[in-house]
Design an enzyme around this catalytic site. Structure first.
Site, short mmCIF file in Angstrom:
data_model
loop_
_atom_site.label_atom_id
_atom_site.label_comp_id
_atom_site.label_asym_id
_atom_site.label_seq_id
_atom_site.Cartn_x
_atom_site.Cartn_y
_atom_site.Cartn_z
CG HIS A 103 -4.23 -11.74 -1.94
ND1 HIS A 103 -5.24 -11.52 -2.66
CD2 HIS A 103 -3.65 -10.53 -1.50
CE1 HIS A 103 -5.36 -10.11 -2.39
NE2 HIS A 103 -4.58 -9.71 -1.69
CG HIS A 150 -2.12 -1.00 1.06
ND1 HIS A 150 -3.37 -0.79 1.51
CD2 HIS A 150 -2.21 -2.13 0.31
CE1 HIS A 150 -4.19 -1.74 1.16
NE2 HIS A 150 -3.44 -2.45 0.54
C1 HEM Z 1 -4.61 -8.20 2.31
C2 HEM Z 1 -7.35 -6.93 -1.35
C3 HEM Z 1 -3.42 -6.89 -4.06
C4 HEM Z 1 -0.90 -8.56 -0.71
C5 HEM Z 1 -5.70 -7.92 1.50
C6 HEM Z 1 -7.19 -7.50 2.14
C7 HEM Z 1 -7.89 -7.15 0.85
C8 HEM Z 1 -7.29 -7.06 -0.01
C9 HEM Z 1 -9.24 -6.82 0.98
C10 HEM Z 1 -7.58 -7.76 3.63
C11 HEM Z 1 -7.06 -6.72 4.42
C12 HEM Z 1 -7.36 -7.07 5.82
O1 HEM Z 1 -8.63 -7.15 6.15
O2 HEM Z 1 -6.56 -7.05 6.77
C13 HEM Z 1 -6.50 -6.85 -2.43
C14 HEM Z 1 -7.13 -6.43 -3.80
C15 HEM Z 1 -5.85 -6.37 -4.55
C16 HEM Z 1 -5.06 -6.98 -3.67
C17 HEM Z 1 -8.50 -6.09 -4.27
C18 HEM Z 1 -5.88 -5.97 -6.04
C19 HEM Z 1 -6.66 -6.46 -7.02
C20 HEM Z 1 -2.55 -7.26 -3.50
C21 HEM Z 1 -1.10 -7.19 -3.84
C22 HEM Z 1 -0.31 -7.64 -2.68
C23 HEM Z 1 -1.30 -7.87 -1.71
C24 HEM Z 1 -0.62 -6.67 -5.39
C25 HEM Z 1 1.15 -7.92 -2.64
C26 HEM Z 1 2.00 -7.91 -3.45
C27 HEM Z 1 -1.85 -8.63 0.63
C28 HEM Z 1 -1.28 -9.21 1.71
C29 HEM Z 1 -2.49 -9.23 2.62
C30 HEM Z 1 -3.67 -8.58 1.79
C31 HEM Z 1 -0.11 -9.79 2.09
C32 HEM Z 1 -2.44 -10.05 4.08
C33 HEM Z 1 -2.65 -8.85 4.94
C34 HEM Z 1 -2.32 -9.47 6.44
O3 HEM Z 1 -2.19 -10.56 6.69
O4 HEM Z 1 -2.80 -8.74 7.52
N1 HEM Z 1 -5.73 -7.78 0.16
N2 HEM Z 1 -5.38 -7.02 -2.57
N3 HEM Z 1 -2.48 -7.59 -2.23
N4 HEM Z 1 -2.99 -8.33 0.57
FE1 HEM Z 1 -4.07 -7.83 -0.96
#
Ligand code: HEM
Length: 705
Positions: free
Chosen positions: A272, A102
């Site tokens: 993810h 982010h």
């Molecule tokens: C978590 C959406 C792309 C890495 C999340 C969460 C959402 C989300 C809704 C949950 C946040 C929470 O409630 O804690 C999306 C969407 C994306 C996207 C809509 C693009 C279409 C990415 C990308 C990466 C990424 C490009 C890294 C290269 C992560 C990680 C988590 C996460 C590691 C887990 C956070 C945790 O464990 O607390 N994402 N994401 N995401 N996202 Fe994505």
């Protein structure tokens, strides 16, 4: 804790909350206080070059990475309990990866703004984005590391290092690290990302503030995101629950940060592979970021990880959220997915098969298989070929983290990966011209050509300006080094009319001094012309090398903002890193077309045109602007006209601003200039001088350490 208790008692008061938050931040003394919106007039010189003089953390970046592994990743903290993830227990890795994504994912190619250089995510407007919830806590986790390394480690570098450490600790690919991010003092630089009044002025999005999650008319490039307050797209889908529209939307907004299909699928699916989403209760039930305890229905600390609320989606993508693998893609392909309303009240997906493990998906995840044929092919490849995913995620992650830091010559540390495809287009990466040519006879030849034909003053000054004007300080792209002006696309831009002819004028000199690069020659000719026109003597810095193609200018064509020229000029000045006065001064660069018009108006004939005084650099330009017709008045108004007025009253002030701006712009893309002595110092006093020194970056102590 106190605040949460009071809130629980129903004493919620937004103003007071803000005050308290400010106070907390001051106490921590590291996250800085929130800044009010302010103008973008200040030049960002301090962001210019990093160079070797910038202090690195003791032990180097690898020591910081090790500290994150030892002190943060699995050390549970009561203020934000770590997720307990199978099979290893408490783990903050996913959260820290999300923080870096982010921080960096705001980058947009349109104007080079956004990205983690500056760590603007610490301040409004970014810190207030709905999608950035719980990232304050992620940064709090990093405070002990920041305190340990102090000024020698910027927040920008730390955020990226922490995520790299998390990926590495879970077996994921990190192909390299580019250090040297310099922190902003406030969030002003990301005001154009919105939502803010500045963004509404320059790139309006929707009639009112665009409702979160909705793709609003007008929210197009140059904006990086189609929906304000979100990192790119609504996880529930655009429209909600529909795969095709969602895939289109993902493609559109990831392209705005320079991502192609493969990188997009690899980044989302690879990201993810780790961590989980947080939405164990509906939003109405949360106090701050905690849901009531399921068993006792109470909010009393100690809170547990299961009470944490962030996005309102409750999703764990894989059965191994602390290991690197391609299970994400296999899960999507192996199961039939049904949409449900999750415990957070939002639309998410779960497998229909009763035998399936306890996994869930977001609409955006499933869109990578069910929303688009091209995405599906890539997802299938990653599901069957982990090596392919590993290679592509490594590349995509490095680009995501690094793209906004510009040319690799600015990177600190010794962990750079091989040159990446996106870097190739950035301009000369090879050694600067060696040995340095002798510029004195070159300058004499230029001077002679001007003496013989005074109209060359305007031609050379304009050519140099056309060559360098692509530079933007936001991501350090563009500039005259490489002389991309000689090729398409920039040679064809309407703003570069005449460049072909001006280059021809320099050809005989280039033939005579073949050891001098085109880019050095263009800059030196421009400078000689400006000085001949009455500009102050300026330092000359040589050593540029030429590209054999014009890729460096791709995407840097002057842009019209808000459909009007005044706004476009104002915005362009700030993007270059110039102060307003400097930017306005540069408008007076002698220009062959304007000179010709002036000649016509004044009834100057071909014989009298040989008179040099037609091509002077002075505040007369602004006097003429004041008298000019309505076309020009469209942009010669407001702050621009105010500064013009100051110049009219004080020619010395004008000349001073002009030479400052010109020198800056001509040397802005010599990234190793100041520290690696790339600049030629010559004996002729008229061209002698140092490269302008950038303001010392934070982190230098009195000894220059
Ligand atoms: C978590 C959406 C792309 C890495 C999340 C969460 C959402 C989300 C809704 C949950 C946040 C929470 O409630 O804690 C999306 C969407 C994306 C996207 C809509 C693009 C279409 C990415 C990308 C990466 C990424 C490009 C890294 C290269 C992560 C990680 C988590 C996460 C590691 C887990 C956070 C945790 O464990 O607390 N994402 N994401 N995401 N996202 Fe994505």
């Amino acid at each position: 804790e106190k605040k949460k208790k009071e809130n629980k008692d129903g004493k919620k008061n937004d103003d007071r909350d803000l005050q308290e938050l400010k106070q907390i931040k001051q106490e921590w003394d590291l996250l800085d206080i929130m800044s009010p919106e302010s103008t973008l007039d200040e030049p960002s010189y301090s962001n210019q070059n990093v160079g070797d003089g910038f202090a690195k953390p003791v032990g180097g970046y690898s020591a910081v990475r090790q500290d994150v592994i030892d002190m943060v990743l699995t050390s549970n903290q009561a203020f934000w309990p770590a997720d307990i993830l199978p099979p290893d227990g408490p783990n903050y890795s996913g959260l820290l990866i999300r923080l870096a994504w982010h921080c960096a994912g705001t980058y947009r190619t349109s104007d080079g703004r956004g990205g983690c250089d500056g760590a603007a995510i610490r301040f409004p407007p970014e810190s207030n984005w709905k999608d950035n919830k719980s990232l304050d806590e992620a940064m709090q986790l990093l405070i002990p590391i920041k305190e340990k390394h102090g000024d020698k480690l910027s927040w920008g570098d730390l955020i990226v290092i922490a995520a790299d450490a998390a990926i590495i600790s879970m077996g994921g690919p990190v192909i390299g690290f580019c250090g040297g991010r310099i922190d902003f003092q406030n969030g002003d630089q990301s005001l154009p990302l919105g939502p803010s009044s500045i963004q509404q002025q320059f790139m309006p999005c929707g009639p009112e503030q665009c409702p979160v999650g909705e793709v609003c008319p007008g929210c197009e490039s140059p904006l990086g995101t189609a929906a304000q307050g979100l990192m790119y797209v609504n996880a529930e889908g655009t429209p909600v629950g529909e795969f095709e529209g969602t895939a289109d939307n993902i493609r559109e907004v990831f392209a705005r940060m320079g991502f192609n299909d493969r990188m997009t699928v690899a980044a989302i699916g690879g990201g993810h592979a780790f961590g989980k989403c947080h939405g164990p209760c509906i939003e109405d039930e949360i106090i701050e970021t905690f849901c009531p305890d399921k068993d006792t229905n109470s909010y009393e600390p100690p809170y547990t990880w299961e009470q944490k609320y962030t996005s309102g989606l409750e999703v764990t993508w894989t059965t191994t959220p602390t290991s690197w693998d391609n299970e994400f893609f296999n899960n999507i392909l192996d199961f039939t997915w049904a949409n449900i309303t999750g415990p957070g009240g939002r639309l998410q997906w779960e497998p229909e098969e009763v035998t399936a493990p306890n996994i869930q998906m977001l609409t955006t995840d499933l869109a990578l298989v069910y929303g688009d044929a091209e995405y599906r092919m890539i997802s299938q490849e990653y599901a069957t070929n982990l090596n392919s995913l590993t290679a592509d995620f490594g590349t995509a992650w490095y680009q995501l983290m690094t793209r906004d830091t510009g040319n690799r010559q600015r990177c600190l540390g010794d962990e750079l990966p091989p040159i990446q495809p996106w870097e190739l287009a950035m301009g000369p990466l090879g050694p600067l011209t060696t040995p340095k040519p002798d510029y004195i006879p070159v300058r004499s030849a230029i001077q002679k050509s001007i003496d013989e034909k005074p109209s060359n003053i305007a031609a050379f000054a304009t050519l140099a300006s056309q060559c360098a004007t692509t530079f933007r300080s936001t991501d350090y792209l563009g500039g005259c080094n490489g002389a991309a002006i000689r090729y398409s696309p920039s040679i064809d831009w309407p703003t570069n009319t005449g460049a072909v002819d001006y280059l021809k004028l320099l050809e005989p000199i280039k033939d005579e001094f073949s050891e001098v690069s085109w880019s050095d020659l263009i800059v030196l000719a421009g400078q000689t012309a400006i000085e001949a026109a009455g500009g102050y003597p300026m330092p000359f810095c040589g050593g540029r090398s030429d590209s054999d193609k014009g890729d460096k200018s791709i995407g840097l064509e002057p842009r019209i903002y808000n459909n009007n020229k005044y706004d476009s000029i104002m915005y362009d000045i700030t993007n270059k890193g110039l102060s307003l006065a400097e930017g306005v001064a540069l408008m007076a660069t002698p220009d062959p077309i304007i000179a010709e018009l002036v000649n016509l108006e004044a009834g100057v004939t071909a014989s009298t045109r040989a008179n040099k005084s037609t091509y002077t650099l002075s505040n007369q330009f602004f006097v003429r602007m004041n008298e000019t017709d309505e076309d020009v008045m469209e942009w010669y108004k407001g702050d621009i006209a105010d500064i013009g007025e100051q110049f009219i009253n004080d020619n010395d002030y004008f000349l001073e601003q002009y030479s400052k701006a010109y020198t800056y712009l001509m040397t802005a893309d010599l990234f190793d200039g100041p520290t690696k002595n790339a600049c030629q110092k010559v004996d002729d006093p008229t061209i002698q001088g140092d490269t302008p020194k950038p303001t010392d970056p934070p982190g230098l102590d009195d000894d220059g350490d």
